[in-house]
Design an enzyme around this catalytic site. Structure first.
Site, PDB file in Angstrom:
ATOM      1  N   HIS A  68       0.808  -1.095   0.000  1.00 23.00           N
ATOM      2  CA  HIS A  68      -0.054   0.066   0.066  1.00 23.00           C
ATOM      3  C   HIS A  68       0.914   1.133  -0.165  1.00 23.00           C
ATOM      4  O   HIS A  68       0.177   2.300  -0.639  1.00 23.00           O
ATOM      5  CB  HIS A  68      -0.810   0.037   1.326  1.00 23.00           C
ATOM      6  CG  HIS A  68      -2.156  -0.946   1.296  1.00 23.00           C
ATOM      7  ND1 HIS A  68      -3.191  -1.091   2.087  1.00 23.00           N
ATOM      8  CD2 HIS A  68      -2.093  -2.123   0.226  1.00 23.00           C
ATOM      9  CE1 HIS A  68      -4.021  -1.988   1.975  1.00 23.00           C
ATOM     10  NE2 HIS A  68      -3.364  -2.501   0.615  1.00 23.00           N
ATOM     11  N   ARG A 119      -4.912   2.608  -6.908  1.00 30.59           N
ATOM     12  CA  ARG A 119      -5.447   3.445  -6.048  1.00 30.59           C
ATOM     13  C   ARG A 119      -4.342   4.277  -5.025  1.00 30.59           C
ATOM     14  O   ARG A 119      -4.118   5.471  -4.529  1.00 30.59           O
ATOM     15  CB  ARG A 119      -6.426   3.270  -5.278  1.00 30.59           C
ATOM     16  CG  ARG A 119      -6.482   2.334  -3.963  1.00 30.59           C
ATOM     17  CD  ARG A 119      -7.573   1.842  -3.804  1.00 30.59           C
ATOM     18  NE  ARG A 119      -7.561   0.808  -2.601  1.00 30.59           N
ATOM     19  CZ  ARG A 119      -7.358  -0.377  -2.506  1.00 30.59           C
ATOM     20  NH1 ARG A 119      -7.041  -1.161  -3.885  1.00 30.59           N
ATOM     21  NH2 ARG A 119      -7.182  -1.058  -1.290  1.00 30.59           N
TER      22      ARG A 119
END
Ligand code: RB5
Length: 151
Positions: A105, A139
């Site tokens: 992430h 994202r």
């Protein structure tokens, strides 16, 4: 797949509290044929983690080293120092899940370990997870791009 490339060495740094763990992890990487640049400290004598974290961070920022692996007693002081560098995303990890997510992430480029709170076997597992996890992109790419302060 490993994030380590043959062109770059892994940059390592610690203070006295992380010295022993740094040596163990460094020896492990070198036993696998991985090049390591050790920015110190080089003994258990009491010292100040920024003196070693800044040069290590600069080497990761410049592309000389990738990734970085850093440790101090809690991991906090050295992580705070590393993250003062605009190009550094240093992640303090004490479980393999945190290490995996820091890569997936956050595209973390420095792994930080709390040397006084995990044993060497746990640290090894965290390091291996970090080194073998790719950034997910998507994202997360947009979020990571927004991390540096605007100049
Ligand atoms: C050293 O005693 C200790 O303060 C240092 O290793 C670290 O935990 C600081 O954040």
């Amino acid at each position: 797949m490993s994030i380590i490339t043959p062109e770059k060495c892994v940059g390592m740094c610690s203070d006295h509290a992380g010295f022993e763990l740094k040596n163990k992890l460094k020896a492990l990487l070198e036993s696998r044929g991985i090049k390591v640049k050790d920015f110190g400290t080089y003994s258990e004598e009491s010292c100040d983690y920024p003196d070693f974290a800044h040069p290590c961070a600069a080497a990761v920022e410049s592309g000389e080293c990738y990734p970085g692996i850093a440790m101090c007693g809690t991991g906090n002081g050295i992580a705070m120092t590393l993250n003062k560098h605009q190009g550094i995303r240093a992640a303090l990890c004490w479980t393999t899940d945190l290490a995996r997510l820091a890569r997936e992430h956050n595209d973390a480029n420095v792994l930080v370990l709390p040397a006084r709170f995990i044993d060497a076997a746990v640290a090894e597992g965290i390091m291996d997870t970090f080194l073998n996890t790719a950034f997910e992109g998507g994202r997360h790419e947009r979020r990571v791009a927004k991390i540096p302060m605007e100049s």
